[in-house]
Design a protein around this motif. Structure first.
Motif, PDB file in Angstrom:
ATOM      1  N   GLY A  64       0.819  -1.194   0.000  1.00  0.00           N
ATOM      2  CA  GLY A  64       0.000   0.000   0.000  1.00  0.00           C
ATOM      3  C   GLY A  64       0.860   1.254   0.000  1.00  0.00           C
ATOM      4  O   GLY A  64       2.010   1.249   0.450  1.00  0.00           O
ATOM      5  N   ALA A  65       0.303   2.359  -0.502  1.00  0.00           N
ATOM      6  CA  ALA A  65       1.039   3.621  -0.535  1.00  0.00           C
ATOM      7  C   ALA A  65       1.496   4.030   0.851  1.00  0.00           C
ATOM      8  O   ALA A  65       2.606   4.567   1.029  1.00  0.00           O
ATOM      9  CB  ALA A  65       0.150   4.712  -1.141  1.00  0.00           C
ATOM     10  N   SER A  66       0.669   3.755   1.859  1.00  0.00           N
ATOM     11  CA  SER A  66       1.016   4.164   3.222  1.00  0.00           C
ATOM     12  C   SER A  66       2.288   3.488   3.712  1.00  0.00           C
ATOM     13  O   SER A  66       3.066   4.091   4.467  1.00  0.00           O
ATOM     14  CB  SER A  66      -0.139   3.843   4.169  1.00  0.00           C
ATOM     15  N   VAL A  67       2.516   2.249   3.306  1.00  0.00           N
ATOM     16  CA  VAL A  67       3.703   1.520   3.761  1.00  0.00           C
ATOM     17  C   VAL A  67       4.974   2.201   3.280  1.00  0.00           C
ATOM     18  O   VAL A  67       5.923   2.423   4.049  1.00  0.00           O
ATOM     19  CB  VAL A  67       3.650   0.052   3.292  1.00  0.00           C
ATOM     20  N   ASP A  68       5.009   2.578   1.993  1.00  0.00           N
ATOM     21  CA  ASP A  68       6.209   3.238   1.449  1.00  0.00           C
ATOM     22  C   ASP A  68       6.423   4.603   2.081  1.00  0.00           C
ATOM     23  O   ASP A  68       7.558   4.988   2.405  1.00  0.00           O
ATOM     24  CB  ASP A  68       6.082   3.372  -0.069  1.00  0.00           C
ATOM     25  N   ILE A  69       5.357   5.345   2.280  1.00  0.00           N
ATOM     26  CA  ILE A  69       5.470   6.668   2.903  1.00  0.00           C
ATOM     27  C   ILE A  69       5.985   6.541   4.337  1.00  0.00           C
ATOM     28  O   ILE A  69       6.907   7.264   4.760  1.00  0.00           O
ATOM     29  CB  ILE A  69       4.115   7.393   2.875  1.00  0.00           C
ATOM     30  N   ASP A  70       5.386   5.631   5.102  1.00  0.00           N
ATOM     31  CA  ASP A  70       5.740   5.504   6.515  1.00  0.00           C
ATOM     32  C   ASP A  70       7.171   5.008   6.696  1.00  0.00           C
ATOM     33  O   ASP A  70       7.873   5.455   7.618  1.00  0.00           O
ATOM     34  CB  ASP A  70       4.771   4.555   7.220  1.00  0.00           C
ATOM     35  N   ARG A  71       7.617   4.092   5.850  1.00  0.00           N
ATOM     36  CA  ARG A  71       8.985   3.597   5.978  1.00  0.00           C
ATOM     37  C   ARG A  71       9.984   4.744   5.833  1.00  0.00           C
ATOM     38  O   ARG A  71      10.943   4.864   6.610  1.00  0.00           O
ATOM     39  CB  ARG A  71       9.255   2.512   4.937  1.00  0.00           C
ATOM     40  N   ASP A  72       9.764   5.606   4.860  1.00  0.00           N
ATOM     41  CA  ASP A  72      10.666   6.746   4.657  1.00  0.00           C
ATOM     42  C   ASP A  72      10.609   7.710   5.831  1.00  0.00           C
ATOM     43  O   ASP A  72      11.649   8.240   6.272  1.00  0.00           O
ATOM     44  CB  ASP A  72      10.299   7.481   3.365  1.00  0.00           C
ATOM     45  N   ARG A  73       9.427   7.946   6.360  1.00  0.00           N
ATOM     46  CA  ARG A  73       9.292   8.926   7.450  1.00  0.00           C
ATOM     47  C   ARG A  73       9.858   8.396   8.768  1.00  0.00           C
ATOM     48  O   ARG A  73      10.420   9.167   9.549  1.00  0.00           O
ATOM     49  CB  ARG A  73       7.826   9.332   7.606  1.00  0.00           C
ATOM     50  N   ASP A  95       0.308   6.248  -8.862  1.00  0.00           N
ATOM     51  CA  ASP A  95       0.795   7.523  -8.335  1.00  0.00           C
ATOM     52  C   ASP A  95      -0.336   8.325  -7.686  1.00  0.00           C
ATOM     53  O   ASP A  95      -0.114   9.057  -6.713  1.00  0.00           O
ATOM     54  CB  ASP A  95       1.425   8.341  -9.458  1.00  0.00           C
ATOM     55  N   GLY A  96      -1.534   8.183  -8.227  1.00  0.00           N
ATOM     56  CA  GLY A  96      -2.664   8.909  -7.651  1.00  0.00           C
ATOM     57  C   GLY A  96      -2.948   8.485  -6.232  1.00  0.00           C
ATOM     58  O   GLY A  96      -3.247   9.323  -5.366  1.00  0.00           O
ATOM     59  N   GLY A  97      -2.828   7.176  -5.959  1.00  0.00           N
ATOM     60  CA  GLY A  97      -3.036   6.684  -4.604  1.00  0.00           C
ATOM     61  C   GLY A  97      -1.976   7.190  -3.649  1.00  0.00           C
ATOM     62  O   GLY A  97      -2.277   7.502  -2.481  1.00  0.00           O
ATOM     63  N   TYR A  98      -0.740   7.289  -4.131  1.00  0.00           N
ATOM     64  CA  TYR A  98       0.354   7.826  -3.307  1.00  0.00           C
ATOM     65  C   TYR A  98       0.065   9.295  -2.972  1.00  0.00           C
ATOM     66  O   TYR A  98       0.209   9.714  -1.817  1.00  0.00           O
ATOM     67  CB  TYR A  98       1.664   7.692  -4.073  1.00  0.00           C
ATOM     68  N   ASP A  99      -0.354  10.055  -3.967  1.00  0.00           N
ATOM     69  CA  ASP A  99      -0.675  11.465  -3.737  1.00  0.00           C
ATOM     70  C   ASP A  99      -1.862  11.607  -2.779  1.00  0.00           C
ATOM     71  O   ASP A  99      -1.897  12.534  -1.953  1.00  0.00           O
ATOM     72  CB  ASP A  99      -0.991  12.156  -5.059  1.00  0.00           C
ATOM     73  N   ALA A 101      -2.597   9.616  -0.301  1.00  0.00           N
ATOM     74  CA  ALA A 101      -2.097   9.366   1.054  1.00  0.00           C
ATOM     75  C   ALA A 101      -1.398  10.606   1.607  1.00  0.00           C
ATOM     76  O   ALA A 101      -1.569  10.960   2.784  1.00  0.00           O
ATOM     77  CB  ALA A 101      -1.157   8.167   1.046  1.00  0.00           C
ATOM     78  N   LEU A 102      -0.615  11.280   0.759  1.00  0.00           N
ATOM     79  CA  LEU A 102       0.050  12.507   1.202  1.00  0.00           C
ATOM     80  C   LEU A 102      -0.963  13.609   1.501  1.00  0.00           C
ATOM     81  O   LEU A 102      -0.800  14.364   2.475  1.00  0.00           O
ATOM     82  CB  LEU A 102       1.043  12.977   0.134  1.00  0.00           C
ATOM     83  N   ALA A 103      -1.998  13.685   0.697  1.00  0.00           N
ATOM     84  CA  ALA A 103      -3.049  14.692   0.939  1.00  0.00           C
ATOM     85  C   ALA A 103      -3.801  14.392   2.225  1.00  0.00           C
ATOM     86  O   ALA A 103      -4.216  15.317   2.954  1.00  0.00           O
ATOM     87  CB  ALA A 103      -3.999  14.735  -0.255  1.00  0.00           C
ATOM     88  N   PHE A 104      -4.002  13.129   2.518  1.00  0.00           N
ATOM     89  CA  PHE A 104      -4.631  12.677   3.769  1.00  0.00           C
ATOM     90  C   PHE A 104      -3.813  13.190   4.956  1.00  0.00           C
ATOM     91  O   PHE A 104      -4.353  13.804   5.895  1.00  0.00           O
ATOM     92  CB  PHE A 104      -4.677  11.152   3.732  1.00  0.00           C
ATOM     93  N   ILE A 105      -2.513  12.978   4.892  1.00  0.00           N
ATOM     94  CA  ILE A 105      -1.618  13.438   5.958  1.00  0.00           C
ATOM     95  C   ILE A 105      -1.663  14.950   6.084  1.00  0.00           C
ATOM     96  O   ILE A 105      -1.774  15.513   7.184  1.00  0.00           O
ATOM     97  CB  ILE A 105      -0.170  12.983   5.670  1.00  0.00           C
ATOM     98  N   ASP A 106      -1.569  15.639   4.952  1.00  0.00           N
ATOM     99  CA  ASP A 106      -1.503  17.098   4.969  1.00  0.00           C
ATOM    100  C   ASP A 106      -2.766  17.709   5.565  1.00  0.00           C
ATOM    101  O   ASP A 106      -2.691  18.663   6.355  1.00  0.00           O
ATOM    102  CB  ASP A 106      -1.282  17.609   3.542  1.00  0.00           C
ATOM    103  N   ALA A 107      -3.924  17.153   5.216  1.00  0.00           N
ATOM    104  CA  ALA A 107      -5.177  17.681   5.764  1.00  0.00           C
ATOM    105  C   ALA A 107      -5.230  17.510   7.277  1.00  0.00           C
ATOM    106  O   ALA A 107      -5.668  18.408   8.007  1.00  0.00           O
ATOM    107  CB  ALA A 107      -6.366  16.976   5.106  1.00  0.00           C
TER     108      ALA A 107
END
Length: 409
Positions: A64-73, A95-99, A101-107
């Protein structure tokens, strides 16, 4: 689901679940991601201080997109909290799903005025669909985080689980009392490897990065990585540990009494949550505990135990109360662990059925009766060393087939 006991492996259980440690708040809302209208979006946040954070993730090649984002963070650190949703895994969405997830975090970060880079994200549910971002944004706007939001957090992450799973304990160290809390979800696609479905652990102890990482990985190996419901590993598995230090009570990296006591508490919380994941698994009516002893090393013991708990033939025999312990021998032989079949002992409950490689005289009706109990124990002694490991699994029922043949319908 089982309520936590008053005492867990010698530690006093306290209310609050994952938010019991000082300095954590959380909550969940119904954003409409799930058609049922149940809670499906929530968060956990350290209110004043960033956390020492560590995590383990799925090893599935499809993530899932969240896994890649969280590993980096996690690698960049520090971390303040995690925002999550259930009902949609945001996996295989490009890529849309990755974006998204980032928008979810930002909000979330904007709503609660926290640094965006210090927030993680987790999504669980159906694979292959983009998040409904209008509903996500509206859910975040209505989300409230409080000290008393632990139950909502536990319910907000559920998919097909039988019920919420949360527990917290206090740990009296020589310099003061600290607290460890945890929450988990997982019902199907439960066969993790260096991860779990969702498990979020918190503590108000002061920990170093190195100690937190090492002890959490050990705890995950002995708990969440030792369970199986159906032999399939999820694409979104995440086990997260946050230590905010709000108690001002530190745990040294050395192997002293406080460090061992803290480790015992963390292991106890992880083991209880892992067993409850199995107990609440899709179609599960019995929890199977397999303890393998006398192995040359812990890895061999764990490998053998997990192979037995994940065998469909063992699962179905137990579900039907069929006293066919030969299936345990079969699964053990397929485990890849080197052992001498003429030296092993096997017990079902307290009934020895094999001693030194020879079947014993026993009452089949007694074995069948034990297989029909809610909690089933199988003991295997390889008699080839000193190492021991325990794994947990569930039986395989017609309900599991029904749930997973109609998951999207």
């Amino acid at each position: 689901m089982h309520e936590p006991p008053a005492e867990l492996e010698g530690f006093r259980v306290i209310p609050g679940g994952v938010l019991a440690p000082y300095g954590f708040v959380g909550g969940a809302v119904s954003a409409g991601i799930k058609p049922s209208g149940d809670l499906d979006l929530g968060a956990i946040l350290s209110t004043r201080t960033p956390c020492v954070a560590t995590a383990t993730f799925t090893t599935n090649r499809v993530r899932g997109a969240s896994v890649d984002i969280d590993r980096d963070r996690i690698e960049a650190g520090p971390i303040r909290g995690v925002v999550f949703n259930s009902g949609n895994a945001n996996t295989y969405t490009g890529d849309g799903g990755y974006d998204d997830a980032l928008a979810f975090i930002d909000a979330f970060a904007q709503k609660f005025d926290v640094p965006e880079a210090e927030i993680l994200v987790a999504s669980t549910g159906v694979i292959g669909f983009r998040l409904p971002m209008a509903k996500v944004f509206a859910g975040i706007e209505s989300l409230q985080l409080t000290r008393g939001g632990g139950d909502a957090v536990a319910r907000g992450m559920l998919t097909t689980d039988a019920g919420p799973k949360a527990v917290a304990i206090e740990v009296p160290l020589s310099t003061g009392v600290i607290h460890i809390g945890g929450v988990a979800k997982g019902a199907g696609m439960v066969h993790p490897n260096m991860a779990t479905m969702f498990a979020f652990l918190t503590t108000d102890a002061e920990l170093s990065d190195a100690y937190a990482c090492g002890i959490f990985r050990s705890a995950v190996a002995a708990s969440f990585n030792s369970i199986s419901v159906d032999g399939d590993q999820s694409t979104s598995d995440t086990a997260l540990f946050l230590a905010n230090g709000e108690s001002r009570v530190g745990v040294a990296d050395s192997d002293d009494g406080d460090a061992r006591l803290f480790a015992s508490g963390l292991f106890a919380v992880c083991r209880w949550l892992a067993r409850e994941i199995v107990r609440g698994g899709e179609g599960v009516t019995r929890v199977i505990e397999v303890k393998v002893s006398g192995a040359p090393d812990v890895e061999a013991a764990r490998q053998a135990a997990r192979k037995i708990t994940s065998s469909n033939l063992v699962k179905t025999a137990i579900h039907g109360g069929d006293p066919n312990w030969g299936r345990v021998v079969m699964a053990l032989g397929n485990s890849g662990v080197d052992f001498d079949p003429e030296r092993i002992d096997i017990s079902i409950g307290d009934i020895p059925v094999v001693v030194s490689g020879e079947p014993t005289e026993y009452e089949e009706v007694s074995v069948a009766a034990h297989f029909l109990e809610t909690d089933v124990q199988i003991g295997v002694a390889l008699n080839d060393g000193e190492a021991t490991a325990t794994a947990w699994g569930g039986d395989l029922s017609a309900e599991y087939v029904a749930i997973n043949s109609e998951y999207m319908t």
